[in-house]
Each structure stands twice: as structure tokens, then as C-alpha cells.
Design a protein around this motif. Structure first.
Motif, PDB file in Angstrom:
ATOM      1  N   SER A 190      -4.836   7.446  -1.975  1.00 33.37           N
ATOM      2  CA  SER A 190      -3.849   6.137  -1.096  1.00 33.37           C
ATOM      3  C   SER A 190      -4.175   4.800  -2.649  1.00 33.37           C
ATOM      4  CB  SER A 190      -4.886   5.895  -0.076  1.00 33.37           C
ATOM      5  OG  SER A 190      -6.592   5.127  -0.245  1.00 33.37           O
ATOM      6  N   GLN A 208      -3.179   0.115  -3.497  1.00 33.48           N
ATOM      7  CA  GLN A 208      -2.808  -0.798  -2.455  1.00 33.48           C
ATOM      8  C   GLN A 208      -2.423  -1.365  -4.150  1.00 33.48           C
ATOM      9  OE1 GLN A 208      -6.045  -2.224  -0.528  1.00 33.48           O
ATOM     10  NE2 GLN A 208      -7.367  -3.039  -2.422  1.00 33.48           N
ATOM     11  N   ARG A 227       3.852   6.541  -3.048  1.00 32.41           N
ATOM     12  CA  ARG A 227       4.312   7.275  -2.224  1.00 32.41           C
ATOM     13  C   ARG A 227       4.665   8.803  -2.563  1.00 32.41           C
ATOM     14  NH1 ARG A 227       5.670   4.593   1.209  1.00 32.41           N
ATOM     15  NH2 ARG A 227       7.569   4.516   0.994  1.00 32.41           N
ATOM     16  N   SER A 237       0.375   5.814   0.493  1.00 32.24           N
ATOM     17  CA  SER A 237      -0.739   6.466   1.308  1.00 32.24           C
ATOM     18  C   SER A 237      -0.289   8.370   1.400  1.00 32.24           C
ATOM     19  CB  SER A 237      -1.635   6.224   1.872  1.00 32.24           C
ATOM     20  OG  SER A 237      -1.387   6.673   3.150  1.00 32.24           O
ATOM     21  N   SER A 290       6.084   0.204  -2.238  1.00 31.25           N
ATOM     22  CA  SER A 290       5.266   1.802  -1.931  1.00 31.25           C
ATOM     23  C   SER A 290       6.244   3.411  -2.030  1.00 31.25           C
ATOM     24  CB  SER A 290       5.362   1.201  -0.749  1.00 31.25           C
ATOM     25  OG  SER A 290       3.934   0.063  -0.533  1.00 31.25           O
ATOM     26  N   ASP A 313       8.275  -5.199  -1.779  1.00 31.79           N
ATOM     27  CA  ASP A 313       7.181  -4.173  -1.225  1.00 31.79           C
ATOM     28  C   ASP A 313       7.477  -3.038  -1.197  1.00 31.79           C
ATOM     29  OD1 ASP A 313       5.066  -6.419  -1.451  1.00 31.79           O
ATOM     30  OD2 ASP A 313       4.371  -6.686   0.534  1.00 31.79           O
ATOM     31  N   THR A 338       0.651  -1.307  -0.182  1.00 27.40           N
ATOM     32  CA  THR A 338      -0.190  -0.352  -0.131  1.00 27.40           C
ATOM     33  C   THR A 338       1.082   1.349  -0.334  1.00 27.40           C
ATOM     34  OG1 THR A 338      -0.313   0.404   2.889  1.00 27.40           O
ATOM     35  CG2 THR A 338      -1.668  -1.088   1.283  1.00 27.40           C
ATOM     36  N   TYR A 373      -3.508  -3.149  -8.990  1.00 28.23           N
ATOM     37  CA  TYR A 373      -3.265  -1.616  -8.776  1.00 28.23           C
ATOM     38  C   TYR A 373      -4.847  -0.738  -8.471  1.00 28.23           C
ATOM     39  CZ  TYR A 373      -2.583   3.398  -7.979  1.00 28.23           C
ATOM     40  OH  TYR A 373      -2.221   5.115  -7.665  1.00 28.23           O
ATOM     41  N   SER A 431      -6.759   2.129  -6.346  1.00 26.78           N
ATOM     42  CA  SER A 431      -5.951   3.619  -5.694  1.00 26.78           C
ATOM     43  C   SER A 431      -7.775   4.402  -5.793  1.00 26.78           C
ATOM     44  CB  SER A 431      -5.510   4.534  -6.212  1.00 26.78           C
ATOM     45  OG  SER A 431      -5.416   5.490  -5.432  1.00 26.78           O
TER      46      SER A 431
END
Length: 136
Positions: free
Chosen positions: A102, A104, A120, A5, A116, A112, A3, A84, A86
Motif C-alpha cells: 500500500s 499514499q 495500484r 493498495s 492511484s 488523484d 492512496t 510517496y 509505502s
């Protein structure tokens, strides 16, 4: 599944911020990384171009104008992820708007943490660009 965010406070009403970013085809209006967007399938699919000319194809999964949010999936893109999903959301926060982005996804060929960090960074850069549109 990994994830990512990010969020930012914008010194404007949530309604005003949503007017700028709430259209599924509006990324070029506020996100310099995406200079072009074309809709297809009745506005449910957008094909984006990044500065390198790579295509990013995304499908709108849900849209809530009253709740000021939409969710989408990446169908194809030059990113090392699959699956994906979002959500971009604008929330009233006093005199400001809180914009939340955000996602995933499942990394493909990277860890990961790497996947991420990539998203981000995309979210944070995009939200900073959005803030400049509102004088911040």
C-alpha cells in the motif's frame, strides 16, 4: 493525498514469502520491473533501475522483521507524485501468506485517480510476479 493498495494470497508460509521479499535490496529477486538495486547509506537507501534505465531512489523508513513489514519513501523517481510513502507486509493467513502493498502520495500534474491507478497497477503487477515465484 491519494492512496493505492493491493494484496494477494500466496500458497506458502508467511515466513517463506518474507525470506524472499523481506530484504530492502531484494526487489530484483521477485519483481521483473526492477532488474537492479544498489544499497547505500548503510542499507537505508536503495537506488533501483527500471527496464528503461530510469533511477528510482528510495529510503527505508521502518523495518520490522518479526512483523514482516517495511516502509519506505521515494526520494526521486519518474512518477507524477511527491511525498510517496509505502508499506510492504506479509501476514500469516492459515496455510497461506497474504502479501499487502500500500502507499499514499500527493499527485503532481495528474489527478488523484490517475496516480492511484498507476500505483495500484504497479502493486498488482508486482504481486502477480511474486505469486509466480511460488507456483501460482
Amino acid at each position: 493525498m491519494a492512496t493505492a493498495s493491493a494484496h494477494i494470497e500466496i500458497p506458502a508460509s508467511a515466513e517463506r514469502v518474507w525470506q524472499l521479499i523481506g530484504g530492502f535490496d531484494s526487489l530484483p529477486d521477485w519483481l521483473p520491473y526492477i532488474p537492479k538495486s544498489e544499497l547505500s547509506e548503510g542499507g537505508r537507501v536503495r537506488t533501483l533501475a527500471n527496464p528503461s534505465g530510469d533511477a528510482i531512489v528510495e529510503r527505508l523508513l521502518s523495518f520490522d522483521d518479526a512483523g514482516r513489514s517495511y516502509s519506505y519513501a521515494i526520494l526521486s523517481a519518474p512518477f507524477p507524485v511527491v511525498g510517496y510513502r509505502s508499506t510492504l507486509r506479509v501476514v500469516e493467513n492459515g496455510d497461506n501468506a497474504r502479501v499487502e502493498w500500500s502507499g499514499q502520495f500527493t499527485p503532481a500534474g495528474v489527478s488523484d485517480e490517475e496516480a492511484s491507478r498507476l500505483f495500484r497497477g504497479i502493486y498488482e503487477d508486482g504481486l502477480r510476479a511474486l505469486a509466480t515465484a511460488f507456483g501460482r
